[in-house]
Design a protein around this motif. Structure first.
Motif, PDB file in Angstrom:
ATOM      1  N   SER A 103       0.818  -1.216   0.000  1.00  0.00           N
ATOM      2  CA  SER A 103       0.000   0.000   0.000  1.00  0.00           C
ATOM      3  C   SER A 103       0.850   1.263   0.000  1.00  0.00           C
ATOM      4  O   SER A 103       0.397   2.322  -0.444  1.00  0.00           O
ATOM      5  N   PHE A 104       2.081   1.166   0.498  1.00  0.00           N
ATOM      6  CA  PHE A 104       2.970   2.322   0.522  1.00  0.00           C
ATOM      7  C   PHE A 104       4.078   2.229  -0.525  1.00  0.00           C
ATOM      8  O   PHE A 104       4.996   3.046  -0.536  1.00  0.00           O
ATOM      9  N   GLY A 105       4.000   1.209  -1.405  1.00  0.00           N
ATOM     10  CA  GLY A 105       5.010   1.045  -2.445  1.00  0.00           C
ATOM     11  C   GLY A 105       6.382   0.721  -1.893  1.00  0.00           C
ATOM     12  O   GLY A 105       7.394   1.187  -2.423  1.00  0.00           O
ATOM     13  N   MET A 106       6.429  -0.074  -0.829  1.00  0.00           N
ATOM     14  CA  MET A 106       7.687  -0.426  -0.175  1.00  0.00           C
ATOM     15  C   MET A 106       7.885  -1.933  -0.219  1.00  0.00           C
ATOM     16  O   MET A 106       6.947  -2.684  -0.504  1.00  0.00           O
ATOM     17  N   THR A 107       9.092  -2.394   0.093  1.00  0.00           N
ATOM     18  CA  THR A 107       9.354  -3.830   0.190  1.00  0.00           C
ATOM     19  C   THR A 107       9.025  -4.302   1.599  1.00  0.00           C
ATOM     20  O   THR A 107       9.053  -3.504   2.549  1.00  0.00           O
ATOM     21  N   PRO A 108       8.710  -5.605   1.786  1.00  0.00           N
ATOM     22  CA  PRO A 108       8.470  -6.116   3.141  1.00  0.00           C
ATOM     23  C   PRO A 108       9.652  -5.881   4.076  1.00  0.00           C
ATOM     24  O   PRO A 108       9.464  -5.573   5.258  1.00  0.00           O
ATOM     25  N   ALA A 109      10.887  -6.009   3.568  1.00  0.00           N
ATOM     26  CA  ALA A 109      12.071  -5.790   4.412  1.00  0.00           C
ATOM     27  C   ALA A 109      12.133  -4.347   4.898  1.00  0.00           C
ATOM     28  O   ALA A 109      12.471  -4.080   6.058  1.00  0.00           O
ATOM     29  N   ALA A 110      11.760  -3.388   4.020  1.00  0.00           N
ATOM     30  CA  ALA A 110      11.779  -1.973   4.410  1.00  0.00           C
ATOM     31  C   ALA A 110      10.641  -1.662   5.385  1.00  0.00           C
ATOM     32  O   ALA A 110      10.823  -0.918   6.354  1.00  0.00           O
ATOM     33  N   THR A 111       9.471  -2.237   5.145  1.00  0.00           N
ATOM     34  CA  THR A 111       8.333  -2.010   6.036  1.00  0.00           C
ATOM     35  C   THR A 111       8.561  -2.646   7.397  1.00  0.00           C
ATOM     36  O   THR A 111       8.060  -2.163   8.409  1.00  0.00           O
ATOM     37  N   GLY A 112       9.334  -3.731   7.443  1.00  0.00           N
ATOM     38  CA  GLY A 112       9.601  -4.417   8.701  1.00  0.00           C
ATOM     39  C   GLY A 112      10.295  -3.551   9.723  1.00  0.00           C
ATOM     40  O   GLY A 112      10.292  -3.864  10.920  1.00  0.00           O
ATOM     41  N   ILE A 113      10.887  -2.414   9.284  1.00  0.00           N
ATOM     42  CA  ILE A 113      11.515  -1.505  10.238  1.00  0.00           C
ATOM     43  C   ILE A 113      10.491  -0.967  11.223  1.00  0.00           C
ATOM     44  O   ILE A 113      10.830  -0.561  12.347  1.00  0.00           O
ATOM     45  N   MET A 114       9.200  -0.974  10.841  1.00  0.00           N
ATOM     46  CA  MET A 114       8.136  -0.542  11.737  1.00  0.00           C
ATOM     47  C   MET A 114       8.096  -1.412  12.991  1.00  0.00           C
ATOM     48  O   MET A 114       7.912  -0.922  14.108  1.00  0.00           O
TER      49      MET A 114
END
Length: 391
Positions: A40-51
């Protein structure tokens, strides 16, 4: 046979268990929706995992300061304010229109998390006699396990059907209802804590208390190196369909409930056996992750073992910590425990993300098992000898 717990104390325990359910559902729900949130934010799972990493590290940094700042507040009032902050953060997460806004709302939830897990176990044990304390702690663990059984998979189902934002909004409504329930049934408990920052050095010099902290850090890092990326692992490496991933995560949670039952039944007379089993089971489950991916039944069995171990060892460590602390020091010690455990969560998530981003997703189980082996070695060589002498 133990006498029954009076209803006026059982009802608050149920409220704490429900609260543990919503808190754990909130913390780990992004794991089950990582792919959808990132898309939904045009990001990779690895990048979103920083959340997940930032959430855990915020809890790690703020647990002790927030507990020391609020340790003299009346306990029911503190619990209700914590629930209100949590509900507000969930609503903000559901209304987030970009990733920074989502991160900000998650940090607000992390502040509530910092306080709740510092006071949940001490509150539960204060409501009952010492003989009922394992049962009270197992109820908190049950709430956490039910979150893994129904909360995380149900959040995934809602997210897949209605969008991940709706999952957060449902959590906001549920936590608001839990707040109203606790307002009605929870008794007023005076906070007679005489603990201050001057007492921290003595607490940290206790080898059993510091041993629990070390074990919790190693255990959480090992577990979440693998667990934080279990969804992409099951989909990409094990070849599970999305529906099968949901059911597998649910089975993992069911086994977490089994871990809380085992704790309630055996901790009083076999605490060292539970301790050794938890560490050994962690190394075994994580070490078998990649080999088990070749066969669906073996992969599911591996996840089920991981579910039992995660709850069993976590609640055992909480019980050990409360056993070795004074009444006034218990909430502060638990806040340090929560902070350190979440530093481990953040470290494991960060490590798993780096491995995934480097194309080493298949190896996350082996890395987690290696860290778990360090925890096993420390437990057998350092912690258990001190615990036996203290007994």
């Amino acid at each position: 046979m133990l006498p029954p717990i009076p209803l006026k104390y059982l009802l608050p325990l149920v409220g704490l268990s429900v609260s543990a359910f919503v808190f754990n559902t909130s913390e780990f729900m992004p794991i089950g929706l990582l792919t959808d949130i990132s898309a939904s934010f045009g990001m990779t799972p690895a990048a979103t995992g920083i959340m997940i990493t930032v959430y855990a590290w915020v809890v790690g940094v703020l647990s002790l300061p927030l507990m020391l700042a609020t340790c003299r507040m009346e306990l029911k009032r503190l619990l209700l304010l914590t629930m209100a902050l949590f509900a507000l953060g969930q609503a903000g997460s559901g209304l987030a229109v970009n990733f920074p806004m989502l991160m900000g709302a998650r940090i607000l939830v992390a502040c509530a998390h910092s306080i709740f897990w510092s006071i949940a176990a001490p509150l539960a044990t204060r409501l009952v006699t010492r003989s009922h304390q394992p049962f009270a702690l197992s109820m908190i663990a049950t709430g956490s396990s039910v979150a893994m059984i129904f909360g995380l998979p149900l959040g995934r189902v809602i997210g897949l059907a209605l969008g991940w934002r709706m999952t957060f909004l449902v959590l906001a409504i549920t936590s608001a209802l839990a707040l109203l329930y606790l307002w009605r049934v929870f008794p007023s408990l005076t906070n007679d804590s005489s603990f201050s920052t001057r007492d921290l050095p003595a607490l940290m010099r206790n080898p059993l208390v510091s041993g629990v902290f070390v074990l919790s850090l190693l255990f959480a890092t090992a577990y979440f190196t693998t667990y934080s990326y279990i969804e992409p692992f099951l989909g990409s490496i094990a070849g599970f369909a999305p529906e099968t991933i949901t059911w597998t995560l649910m089975m993992l949670g069911v086994c977490g409930f089994l871990g809380s039952v085992l704790f309630s039944r055996f901790y009083g007379h076999h605490r060292f056996l539970l301790f050794r089993s938890g560490l050994l089971g962690l190394v075994l489950a994580l070490g078998c992750f990649l080999p088990a991916a070749a066969q669906q039944p073996a992969m599911i069995a591996c996840c089920m073992l991981l579910g039992v171990i995660s709850t069993l060892f976590n609640v055992t460590m909480q019980a050990e910590l409360i056993r070795h602390c004074s009444l006034s020091a218990a909430p502060v010690a638990m806040s340090i425990f929560s902070g350190i455990f979440n530093v481990g969560i953040g470290g494991g998530t960060f490590l798993g993300g780096r491995l995934t981003g480097s194309g080493l997703l298949p190896d996350i189980g082996f890395v987690g098992a290696a860290i778990g082996a360090c925890a096993l070695l420390f437990g057998l060589v350092s912690y258990l000898p001190h615990a036996r002498r203290a007994r």
